[in-house]
Design a protein around this motif. Structure first.
Motif, PDB file in Angstrom:
ATOM      1  N   ALA A 194      67.180 -20.175 -23.035  1.00 26.53           N
ATOM      2  CA  ALA A 194      68.681 -19.066 -23.207  1.00 26.53           C
ATOM      3  C   ALA A 194      68.599 -17.329 -22.788  1.00 26.53           C
ATOM      4  N   VAL A 195      67.501 -16.812 -23.573  1.00 24.60           N
ATOM      5  CA  VAL A 195      67.707 -15.240 -23.585  1.00 24.60           C
ATOM      6  C   VAL A 195      67.513 -14.914 -22.293  1.00 24.60           C
ATOM      7  N   ARG A 196      66.534 -16.295 -21.738  1.00 25.81           N
ATOM      8  CA  ARG A 196      66.050 -15.585 -20.128  1.00 25.81           C
ATOM      9  C   ARG A 196      66.629 -15.830 -18.957  1.00 25.81           C
ATOM     10  N   TRP A 197      67.559 -16.448 -18.899  1.00 20.52           N
ATOM     11  CA  TRP A 197      68.433 -17.043 -18.488  1.00 20.52           C
ATOM     12  C   TRP A 197      69.681 -16.338 -18.146  1.00 20.52           C
ATOM     13  N   ALA A 198      70.282 -15.300 -19.832  1.00 20.25           N
ATOM     14  CA  ALA A 198      71.570 -15.112 -19.567  1.00 20.25           C
ATOM     15  C   ALA A 198      70.906 -13.248 -19.165  1.00 20.25           C
ATOM     16  N   GLY A 199      69.510 -13.379 -19.108  1.00 22.96           N
ATOM     17  CA  GLY A 199      69.450 -12.008 -19.157  1.00 22.96           C
ATOM     18  C   GLY A 199      69.134 -12.135 -17.184  1.00 22.96           C
ATOM     19  N   TYR A 200      68.416 -13.109 -16.494  1.00 19.83           N
ATOM     20  CA  TYR A 200      68.777 -13.201 -15.352  1.00 19.83           C
ATOM     21  C   TYR A 200      69.689 -13.684 -14.451  1.00 19.83           C
ATOM     22  N   LEU A 201      70.458 -14.496 -15.026  1.00 17.62           N
ATOM     23  CA  LEU A 201      72.114 -14.476 -14.324  1.00 17.62           C
ATOM     24  C   LEU A 201      73.302 -12.928 -14.491  1.00 17.62           C
ATOM     25  N   ALA A 202      72.906 -12.246 -15.668  1.00 15.09           N
ATOM     26  CA  ALA A 202      72.887 -10.589 -15.671  1.00 15.09           C
ATOM     27  C   ALA A 202      72.586  -9.459 -14.929  1.00 15.09           C
ATOM     28  N   LEU A 203      71.276  -9.663 -14.375  1.00 15.06           N
ATOM     29  CA  LEU A 203      70.961  -9.477 -13.434  1.00 15.06           C
ATOM     30  C   LEU A 203      70.857  -9.445 -11.936  1.00 15.06           C
ATOM     31  N   LEU A 204      71.650 -11.010 -11.841  1.00 15.26           N
ATOM     32  CA  LEU A 204      71.738 -11.055 -10.185  1.00 15.26           C
ATOM     33  C   LEU A 204      73.965 -11.021 -10.584  1.00 15.26           C
ATOM     34  N   GLY A 205      73.877 -10.561 -10.479  1.00 17.16           N
ATOM     35  CA  GLY A 205      75.073  -9.585 -11.192  1.00 17.16           C
ATOM     36  C   GLY A 205      75.298  -8.273 -10.792  1.00 17.16           C
ATOM     37  N   MET A 206      74.499  -8.104 -11.648  1.00 14.43           N
ATOM     38  CA  MET A 206      74.676  -6.585 -11.004  1.00 14.43           C
ATOM     39  C   MET A 206      74.312  -6.422 -10.337  1.00 14.43           C
ATOM     40  N   ILE A 207      73.246  -6.408  -9.621  1.00 10.50           N
ATOM     41  CA  ILE A 207      72.459  -6.705  -7.642  1.00 10.50           C
ATOM     42  C   ILE A 207      73.656  -7.024  -7.201  1.00 10.50           C
ATOM     43  N   GLY A 208      73.488  -8.063  -7.609  1.00 10.81           N
ATOM     44  CA  GLY A 208      75.333  -8.793  -6.327  1.00 10.81           C
ATOM     45  C   GLY A 208      76.438  -7.753  -6.828  1.00 10.81           C
ATOM     46  N   ALA A 209      76.745  -7.120  -7.636  1.00 11.03           N
ATOM     47  CA  ALA A 209      77.850  -6.309  -6.794  1.00 11.03           C
ATOM     48  C   ALA A 209      78.431  -4.843  -6.588  1.00 11.03           C
ATOM     49  N   VAL A 210      77.048  -4.653  -6.772  1.00 15.37           N
ATOM     50  CA  VAL A 210      76.170  -3.667  -5.708  1.00 15.37           C
ATOM     51  C   VAL A 210      76.136  -3.721  -4.197  1.00 15.37           C
ATOM     52  N   GLY A 211      75.824  -4.733  -4.165  1.00 13.74           N
ATOM     53  CA  GLY A 211      74.918  -5.170  -2.426  1.00 13.74           C
ATOM     54  C   GLY A 211      77.004  -5.439  -1.846  1.00 13.74           C
ATOM     55  N   PHE A 212      78.029  -6.376  -2.866  1.00 13.50           N
ATOM     56  CA  PHE A 212      79.179  -5.914  -2.382  1.00 13.50           C
ATOM     57  C   PHE A 212      79.922  -5.446  -1.648  1.00 13.50           C
ATOM     58  N   ALA A 264      78.765  -7.878 -15.864  1.00 15.54           N
ATOM     59  CA  ALA A 264      77.405  -8.647 -15.864  1.00 15.54           C
ATOM     60  C   ALA A 264      76.223  -7.293 -17.055  1.00 15.54           C
ATOM     61  N   ALA A 265      76.663  -6.072 -17.143  1.00 18.94           N
ATOM     62  CA  ALA A 265      75.810  -5.141 -17.842  1.00 18.94           C
ATOM     63  C   ALA A 265      76.055  -5.337 -19.014  1.00 18.94           C
ATOM     64  N   ALA A 266      77.321  -5.567 -19.678  1.00 13.51           N
ATOM     65  CA  ALA A 266      77.475  -6.065 -21.071  1.00 13.51           C
ATOM     66  C   ALA A 266      76.732  -7.654 -21.213  1.00 13.51           C
ATOM     67  N   LEU A 267      76.648  -8.431 -20.589  1.00 15.68           N
ATOM     68  CA  LEU A 267      75.646  -9.927 -20.785  1.00 15.68           C
ATOM     69  C   LEU A 267      74.566  -9.335 -20.836  1.00 15.68           C
ATOM     70  N   SER A 268      74.107  -8.385 -19.942  1.00 16.74           N
ATOM     71  CA  SER A 268      72.123  -8.220 -19.983  1.00 16.74           C
ATOM     72  C   SER A 268      72.357  -7.083 -21.959  1.00 16.74           C
ATOM     73  N   VAL A 269      72.721  -6.570 -21.861  1.00 17.65           N
ATOM     74  CA  VAL A 269      72.846  -5.672 -23.310  1.00 17.65           C
ATOM     75  C   VAL A 269      73.005  -6.948 -24.006  1.00 17.65           C
TER      76      VAL A 269
END
Length: 458
Positions: free
Chosen positions: A162-180, A212-217
């Motif tokens: 669960a921790v890794r899944w949350a971290g990966y989703l946060a990472l994809l969200g952060m990259i996606g926000a920059v990309g968009f 996403a950054a808050a989830l990453s923290v």
């Protein structure tokens, strides 16, 4: 200085730093030898047990357990490193000597990728009488647990996954926000069309990036706890052990990098909201997201590749960036771009079509990078096709590929059939349904990945 110039200047320095961090991780850590040797019979009077690894390991995370005829004889949290061995050899003293019988030795340490590595070997001490001694067995490094301990790796239990899944989703969200923001919203703004919708969408992307950054923290704190608990057990929160984990392992270097990069990302977001700071702020967030994309490689299987380690790490990083550019940007398009476009006075159909058309080449590039590097990554960890069905790692990889195929098929449908008909009255509802389905299967791919990275490679 333009954004392109900033990226050109910062990327080589970041790449050099990250490859320097990866340099010590040249091979998987394995048990090289033991004394007494595995499967041997030795005379009575053995007063020490020695083990030697193929690489330097952290002494505070290395332990030995010794069972005599199935009963625990010695169990230690740490063993003494042998001077002059470069941190590769350890000894467990037995002052009174080992009595006759069969011995099963279990060892435990941390690999270059941060995974807890366990193994066992057996030997026997010759009896002084005619007592029968059970035969010994050879080395076993397939993470077989000692008697009374579950053989399943702790990293595949519910909380670590669960921790890794949350971290990966946060990472994809952060990259996606920059990309968009940089590739979709800014493109519309520079073109001078649908600027109002682009501004609304960019603000929505900013809010999603902050979430996403808050989830990453949160995932960052969870990763530290899970890793320390796996290595240190009940002493997970001891300051000395946490310091050794963060400063003495490649996994710890990756964790520190994640913390610093997350901070840089958040700082960039707030700079982007300042007057005249939008461009510099989003470029800072982009650098933070780029650094974050290296973390899974530096703390996963890529860092423990036995050959071409730097290439393995680069391929895994591009793999993460491709997933973020494809699925992360799609998530931001669905959550922020679609509502922003539909809020326009003209019903939003033209603005929505413009956003999707700007997103399509970005998605194709991300999906292409994801697929190509996925093949490269598999070649690093699989040596023959039979390992796909014959190992837990291979079966999990097949499941990931099957789910990813579904995601790709839905994405192809959106590109070929939904995108060309965005001027139709029901286009927005259709896009919302199909894109949400694509993202749901994408989240399942990420979940399988969270399990896959904890499984031992063949």
């Amino acid at each position: 200085m333009t954004r392109t110039h900033l990226l050109r200047r910062s990327a080589p320095a970041a790449l050099a730093l990250l490859l320097a961090l990866a340099a010590p991780a040249a091979a998987h850590t394995r048990l090289e030898s033991s004394s007494p040797a595995a499967g041997s019979t030795v005379p009575a009077g053995v007063r020490e047990i020695r083990i030697r690894f193929t690489q330097r390991v952290e002494a505070r995370f290395t332990s030995l357990g010794v069972l005599h005829d199935g009963a625990a004889l010695l169990l230690t949290d740490s063993v003494r490193p042998v001077p002059g061995s470069g941190g590769r050899e350890f000894v467990l003293a037995v002052p009174d000597g080992l009595p006759a019988g069969a011995y099963d030795v279990t060892w435990r340490t941390a690999g270059a990728d941060g995974h807890v590595i366990t193994g066992r070997f057996a030997f026997r001490v010759a009896p002084s009488s005619a007592d029968t001694v059970a035969p010994a067995v050879a080395h076993d490094q397939t993470r077989v647990a000692p008697p009374g301990v579950s053989a399943a790796p702790r990293e595949t239990s519910l909380l670590p996954v669960a921790v890794r899944w949350a971290g990966y989703l946060a990472l994809l969200g952060m990259i996606g926000a920059v990309g968009f923001t940089l590739a979709v919203a800014d493109r519309l703004r520079r073109a001078g069309t649908h600027a109002a919708a682009a501004d609304r969408a960019a603000y929505g992307a900013w809010l999603l990036a902050l979430a996403a950054a808050a989830l990453s923290v949160g995932a960052l704190a969870g990763r530290l706890w899970v890793q320390s608990a796996a290595l240190n057990g009940a002493r997970a929160l001891e300051g000395e052990r946490l310091e050794a984990l963060l400063t003495g392992t490649t996994w710890g270097s990756a964790w520190v990098l994640q913390a610093v990069a997350t901070l840089a990302f958040v700082v960039g977001l707030f700079v982007a909201r300042a007057p005249h700071g939008r461009g510099v702020g989003w470029m800072g967030a982009a650098v933070g997201a780029f650094l974050l994309a290296w973390v899974p490689a530096l703390s996963g299987h890529a860092a423990a590749a036995e050959r071409l380690t730097a290439l393995s790490i680069v391929a895994d990083t591009v793999h993460v960036l491709g997933a973020g550019v494809w699925l992360g940007t799609l998530a931001v398009l669905l959550a922020a771009g679609l509502p922003a476009a539909l809020a326009g006075p003209d019903g939003g159909q033209p603005a929505l079509a413009a956003m999707v058309n700007a997103f399509s080449p970005v998605a194709l590039a991300g999906a292409g990078a994801l697929g190509a590097t996925g093949v490269v990554n598999s070649l690093f960890h699989l040596s023959e096709p039979a390992e796909l069905l014959g190992t837990a790692y291979g079966r999990a990889l097949l499941l990931k590929l099957a789910l990813l195929g579904v995601v790709a098929a839905i994405g192809l449908f959106n590109w070929r059939f939904v995108r060309p008909r965005l001027d139709a009255p029901a286009a927005a509802a259709r896009l919302r349904r199909t894109a949400a389905t694509e993202l749901a299967f994408g989240a399942l791919v990420v979940l399988v990945t969270a399990v896959l990275v904890a499984l031992p490679t063949p």
